[in-house]
Design a protein around this motif. Structure first.
Motif, PDB file in Angstrom:
ATOM      1  N   VAL A 297      -3.549   0.006  -7.410  1.00 11.22           N
ATOM      2  CA  VAL A 297      -2.599   0.023  -6.299  1.00 11.22           C
ATOM      3  C   VAL A 297      -3.286   0.697  -5.116  1.00 11.22           C
ATOM      4  O   VAL A 297      -3.761   1.835  -5.235  1.00 11.22           O
ATOM      5  N   GLN A 298      -3.371   0.016  -3.984  1.00 10.92           N
ATOM      6  CA  GLN A 298      -4.047   0.599  -2.830  1.00 10.92           C
ATOM      7  C   GLN A 298      -3.270   1.802  -2.311  1.00 10.92           C
ATOM      8  O   GLN A 298      -2.067   1.730  -2.069  1.00 10.92           O
TER       9      GLN A 298
ATOM     10  N   GLU B 191      -6.913   1.404   9.500  1.00 11.22           N
ATOM     11  CA  GLU B 191      -8.343   1.209   9.228  1.00 11.22           C
ATOM     12  C   GLU B 191      -8.567   0.875   7.762  1.00 11.22           C
ATOM     13  O   GLU B 191      -9.351  -0.016   7.435  1.00 11.22           O
ATOM     14  N   ALA B 192      -7.874   1.563   6.865  1.00 11.40           N
ATOM     15  CA  ALA B 192      -8.003   1.274   5.439  1.00 11.40           C
ATOM     16  C   ALA B 192      -7.394  -0.068   5.073  1.00 11.40           C
ATOM     17  O   ALA B 192      -7.779  -0.682   4.075  1.00 11.40           O
TER      18      ALA B 192
ATOM     19  N   ALA C 161      -7.903  12.651   7.159  1.00  9.05           N
ATOM     20  CA  ALA C 161      -7.803  12.233   8.560  1.00  9.05           C
ATOM     21  C   ALA C 161      -6.967  13.214   9.369  1.00  9.05           C
ATOM     22  O   ALA C 161      -7.307  13.541  10.515  1.00  9.05           O
ATOM     23  N   ILE C 162      -5.876  13.696   8.795  1.00 10.47           N
ATOM     24  CA  ILE C 162      -5.012  14.633   9.521  1.00 10.47           C
ATOM     25  C   ILE C 162      -5.706  15.989   9.673  1.00 10.47           C
ATOM     26  O   ILE C 162      -5.684  16.595  10.743  1.00 10.47           O
ATOM     27  N   THR C 163      -6.359  16.430   8.609  1.00 13.02           N
ATOM     28  CA  THR C 163      -7.068  17.705   8.683  1.00 13.02           C
ATOM     29  C   THR C 163      -8.181  17.643   9.726  1.00 13.02           C
ATOM     30  O   THR C 163      -8.392  18.598  10.489  1.00 13.02           O
TER      31      THR C 163
ATOM     32  N   LEU D 288       0.833  -1.200   0.000  1.00 10.75           N
ATOM     33  CA  LEU D 288       0.000   0.000   0.000  1.00 10.75           C
ATOM     34  C   LEU D 288       0.869   1.251   0.000  1.00 10.75           C
ATOM     35  O   LEU D 288       2.028   1.218   0.411  1.00 10.75           O
ATOM     36  N   VAL D 289       0.284   2.336  -0.439  1.00 14.19           N
ATOM     37  CA  VAL D 289       0.938   3.637  -0.515  1.00 14.19           C
ATOM     38  C   VAL D 289       0.231   4.589   0.438  1.00 14.19           C
ATOM     39  O   VAL D 289      -1.008   4.665   0.450  1.00 14.19           O
ATOM     40  N   ALA D 290       0.983   5.297   1.262  1.00 15.75           N
ATOM     41  CA  ALA D 290       0.415   6.288   2.175  1.00 15.75           C
ATOM     42  C   ALA D 290       1.431   7.422   2.326  1.00 15.75           C
ATOM     43  O   ALA D 290       2.421   7.273   3.032  1.00 15.75           O
TER      44      ALA D 290
END
Length: 365
Positions: free
Chosen positions: A185-186, A225-226, A193-195, A145-147
């Protein structure tokens, strides 16, 4: 007569210009000073083997020399002393916004968040690599995953002058997410979420490029969570300690006011497990282990994740392998060496585009 003096002036000017380079060779600044500026240390360029590598050689040399000239801190302080009376709201590296919040102007960070720079080809090349990595990892049974941790300028838009605010323009972060979705691609968009957590606590340091433990925690909860690990979420009330005073910061140092910068922050209060270094570099690669059964998670990131994410993950994971992404130049052999169950690609927003011509070492995808 005048011609002779001109020769002396040219000689003196040449010596003055050469001094930082010579000092950088004889007695360079420590790698720590570079990392404290919120940047990755550029590697020494290698002899090109392809036409594309020859075309990108000058940029690699320029990046290397910028990170290896001497007297960096002295020149930063001198620049501050000479320009601060004229600029008032910052210098060529730091923008001072409302409430005294500092933003990093390097690597196009502020303009990137504002949508004033959009390097479509670079984003597309990065997406191609990430899609190839996902396929290679999937073949090994590894989830990917990409974050991407957002820039402070992306989150604190209202602290920026109007010219630096995003007035509805598409950003590289937006384009990255769109293209990754098309390639299956996830990717987790950390910005909402940060905002949303801004009203509760300071999520980025006031005088530093990085997010705080509070910001990292908000991002962590959004990711797990994702990623179908909702039970891994952490409560800020128990994960964060009481407010303490933090002094300095990499942006305060660049601006030459490190001794005057201070703010209240909350640190993580979580056991960090056993940490084994894989590199002697500052913020080098490492493996952190807990005493519990669980998966192995590998993070490919930078200074945004190297401190905070291992303690949070180790509340449920057995092992965390943290590797410097090196702007996409990390060692792919580490995948087969550690056999992670999951790989998280997490460079900061300003570094989301791979350096031209750089791919993971020994990656055949």
């Amino acid at each position: 007569m005048l011609s002779r003096y001109r020769r002396y002036l040219v000689l003196m000017a040449s010596l003055l210009l050469a001094t930082p380079l010579v000092v950088g060779i004889v007695k360079p600044d420590s790698p720590t000073s570079i990392f404290r500026e919120g940047r990755s240390l550029a590697p020494a360029p290698k002899t090109p083997a392809t036409v594309r590598e020859w075309l990108t050689l000058s940029a690699k040399i320029d990046s290397y020399l910028q990170d290896h000239f001497g007297l960096r801190q002295f020149l930063i302080r001198t620049n501050r002393d000479l320009t601060k009376p004229l600029l008032g709201a910052g210098n060529d590296s730091v923008l001072v916004g409302r409430n005294g919040r500092m933003f990093y102007l390097g690597q196009e960070a502020v303009r990137q968040s504002a949508g004033l720079v959009l390097r479509d080809l670079g984003v597309s090349d990065t997406v191609d690599l990430l899609a190839a990595m996902k396929d290679a990892l999937m073949a090994r049974g590894i989830h990917f995953l990409v974050a991407v941790p957002p820039n402070a300028a992306t989150i604190y838009q209202d602290d920026l002058p109007r010219w630096a605010q995003n007035l509805g323009r598409k950003t590289e972060y937006d384009v990255l997410l769109e293209k990754l979705a098309k390639r299956d691609v996830q990717a987790v968009d950390l910005r909402p979420a940060i905002t949303a957590a801004r009203s509760d606590r300071s999520l980025y340091y006031m005088h530093d490029t990085h997010w705080s433990a509070s910001g990292a925690l908000a991002a962590f909860n959004a990711i797990v969570e994702a990623d179908a690990h909702r039970d891994w979420r952490l409560d800020p009330k128990s994960a964060l300690g009481p407010p303490i005073v933090r002094k300095g910061g990499d942006l305060a140092r660049m601006f030459g006011v490190e001794d005057k910068a201070a703010e209240d922050i909350r640190e993580l209060e979580l056991p960090s497990g056993q940490k084994d270094l894989l590199s002697s570099e500052v913020f080098g690669d490492y493996v952190a282990t807990s005493k519990r059964a669980g998966p192995t998670v590998m993070i490919l990131g930078d200074s945004f994740t190297d401190i905070f994410f291992a303690p949070m993950l180790l509340q449920h994971a057995a092992k965390v392998v943290w590797l410097d992404d090196r702007v996409c130049g990390f060692d792919w052999k580490a995948i087969d060496r550690f056999h992670p169950d999951e790989v998280w690609w997490m460079p900061n927003e300003r570094l989301l585009i791979c350096r031209p011509g750089v791919r993971p070492l020994d990656f055949a995808g």
